[in-house]
Design a protein around this motif. Sequence first.
Motif, short mmCIF file in Angstrom:
data_model
loop_
_atom_site.label_atom_id
_atom_site.label_comp_id
_atom_site.label_asym_id
_atom_site.label_seq_id
_atom_site.Cartn_x
_atom_site.Cartn_y
_atom_site.Cartn_z
N LEU A 134 0.83 -1.20 0.00
CA LEU A 134 0.00 0.00 0.00
C LEU A 134 0.88 1.26 0.00
O LEU A 134 0.57 2.24 -0.69
N PHE A 135 1.97 1.23 0.74
CA PHE A 135 2.91 2.36 0.76
C PHE A 135 3.51 2.56 -0.64
O PHE A 135 3.57 3.69 -1.13
N LEU A 136 3.94 1.47 -1.26
CA LEU A 136 4.51 1.58 -2.61
C LEU A 136 3.47 2.10 -3.60
O LEU A 136 3.79 2.88 -4.50
N ASN A 137 2.24 1.68 -3.43
CA ASN A 137 1.15 2.19 -4.25
C ASN A 137 1.00 3.69 -4.03
O ASN A 137 0.86 4.46 -4.99
N ALA A 138 1.04 4.12 -2.77
CA ALA A 138 0.84 5.53 -2.43
C ALA A 138 1.92 6.44 -2.99
O ALA A 138 1.63 7.56 -3.38
N ILE A 139 3.15 5.97 -3.06
CA ILE A 139 4.22 6.87 -3.51
C ILE A 139 4.40 6.90 -5.02
O ILE A 139 5.11 7.76 -5.53
N TRP A 140 3.77 5.98 -5.74
CA TRP A 140 3.93 5.98 -7.20
C TRP A 140 3.46 7.31 -7.80
O TRP A 140 4.16 7.91 -8.62
N THR A 141 2.29 7.78 -7.44
CA THR A 141 1.75 8.99 -8.05
C THR A 141 2.63 10.21 -7.79
O THR A 141 2.93 10.96 -8.72
N PRO A 142 3.09 10.43 -6.54
CA PRO A 142 4.00 11.57 -6.34
C PRO A 142 5.31 11.43 -7.12
O PRO A 142 5.85 12.42 -7.62
N LEU A 143 5.80 10.20 -7.25
CA LEU A 143 7.04 10.01 -8.01
C LEU A 143 6.83 10.27 -9.50
O LEU A 143 7.59 11.00 -10.13
N PHE A 144 5.80 9.65 -10.05
CA PHE A 144 5.56 9.75 -11.49
C PHE A 144 5.03 11.14 -11.86
O PHE A 144 5.61 11.83 -12.70
N PHE A 145 3.91 11.54 -11.27
CA PHE A 145 3.27 12.80 -11.63
C PHE A 145 3.87 13.99 -10.88
O PHE A 145 4.07 15.05 -11.48
N GLY A 146 4.09 13.84 -9.58
CA GLY A 146 4.60 14.95 -8.79
C GLY A 146 5.99 15.37 -9.21
O GLY A 146 6.27 16.56 -9.38
N LEU A 147 6.87 14.40 -9.37
CA LEU A 147 8.25 14.70 -9.78
C LEU A 147 8.44 14.63 -11.29
O LEU A 147 9.54 14.86 -11.78
N HIS A 148 7.39 14.29 -12.02
CA HIS A 148 7.45 14.14 -13.48
C HIS A 148 8.57 13.17 -13.86
O HIS A 148 9.36 13.44 -14.75
N SER A 149 8.57 12.03 -13.18
CA SER A 149 9.65 11.07 -13.36
C SER A 149 9.14 9.67 -13.69
O SER A 149 8.89 8.86 -12.78
N PRO A 150 9.01 9.35 -14.97
CA PRO A 150 8.66 7.98 -15.33
C PRO A 150 9.69 6.96 -14.81
O PRO A 150 9.31 5.84 -14.49
N LEU A 151 10.95 7.35 -14.69
CA LEU A 151 11.97 6.42 -14.18
C LEU A 151 11.72 6.08 -12.72
O LEU A 151 11.71 4.89 -12.35
N LEU A 152 11.52 7.08 -11.87
CA LEU A 152 11.24 6.78 -10.45
C LEU A 152 9.92 6.03 -10.31
O LEU A 152 9.81 5.13 -9.47
N GLY A 153 8.94 6.39 -11.13
CA GLY A 153 7.68 5.66 -11.12
C GLY A 153 7.88 4.20 -11.50
O GLY A 153 7.31 3.30 -10.89
N LEU A 154 8.74 3.97 -12.49
CA LEU A 154 9.01 2.60 -12.93
C LEU A 154 9.70 1.79 -11.83
O LEU A 154 9.33 0.64 -11.58
N ILE A 155 10.68 2.38 -11.19
CA ILE A 155 11.37 1.69 -10.10
C ILE A 155 10.36 1.32 -9.01
O ILE A 155 10.32 0.18 -8.54
N ASP A 156 9.52 2.28 -8.65
CA ASP A 156 8.52 2.02 -7.61
C ASP A 156 7.52 0.96 -8.04
O ASP A 156 7.21 0.05 -7.26
N ILE A 157 7.01 1.03 -9.26
CA ILE A 157 5.96 0.10 -9.67
C ILE A 157 6.48 -1.33 -9.80
O ILE A 157 5.75 -2.28 -9.56
N VAL A 158 7.75 -1.48 -10.15
CA VAL A 158 8.34 -2.83 -10.18
C VAL A 158 8.40 -3.39 -8.75
O VAL A 158 8.07 -4.56 -8.52
N LEU A 159 8.79 -2.54 -7.80
CA LEU A 159 8.78 -2.97 -6.40
C LEU A 159 7.36 -3.28 -5.94
O LEU A 159 7.11 -4.27 -5.25
N LEU A 160 6.41 -2.43 -6.35
CA LEU A 160 5.00 -2.64 -6.02
C LEU A 160 4.50 -3.97 -6.57
O LEU A 160 3.83 -4.74 -5.87
N LEU A 161 4.80 -4.25 -7.81
CA LEU A 161 4.37 -5.49 -8.44
C LEU A 161 4.86 -6.69 -7.64
O LEU A 161 4.10 -7.62 -7.35
N ASN A 162 6.12 -6.66 -7.25
CA ASN A 162 6.67 -7.75 -6.44
C ASN A 162 6.02 -7.82 -5.07
O ASN A 162 5.74 -8.92 -4.56
#
Length: 160
Positions: free
Chosen positions: A90-118
Motif C-alpha cells: 500500500l505504501f509503494l502504491n501511495a508513492i507511485w503517483t508523487p514520483l511519477f506525476f509529482g516529480l514528473h519522473s517515469p523512471l522513479l515511477g518505474l522503479i517504484d511500480i516494479v517494487l509494487l508489483l513484487n
Amino acid sequence: MKPVNIVKLVICCAVPFLVGIMGSFFTTADSLGNWYANLHKPLFNPPNWIFGPVWTTLYIMMAFPRFWSGEKASTTKFVRIVLVCFIVQLFLNAIWTPLFFGLHSPLLGLIDIVLLLNAIIVTIFAFSRISRPAALLLIPYLAWVSFATILNASLYLLNR
C-alpha cells in the motif's frame, strides 16, 4: 457466525481510499494537462477517464482481504507478517503517483511500480495462507499493476 465489525470494515475500506485521495493531489491539471499530455505514449495507453473507475474498484477489493485477515486473530505472528506485506504494498502504491506525476519522473515511477508489483505478489501468496478468497480478490489488482508496469516502462522508454 461471528457478527461483522462494521467499524473495522469501514476503516479497512477507508485506508486504500486515502491512498487514492493522496495520489489525486499529484494528478493536478498541470501534471495531466501539460506534462502528461505532452508525453509520447504507446498505442495501448488507455484514456485518462478509465483510471478513476478502475482504481476505485481495486481499492474496494483491497479492503476485504485486509478485513478478513484481521478477523483471523490478528495477534498471530503470521497474520502480522501478512499485514506488514499489505502495508508495504500500500505504501509503494501511495508513492507511485508523487514520483511519477509529482516529480514528473517515469523512471522513479518505474522503479517504484516494479517494487509494487513484487510486493503485491508476495502479499497475495501471504494472504493465500490465511484466506483463499482474500488472495483471489487481489488478483485483479495484480493484473492492473502488471499492465501499469508495462505502460510505465513504455512511457519511460518513449520519453527518455
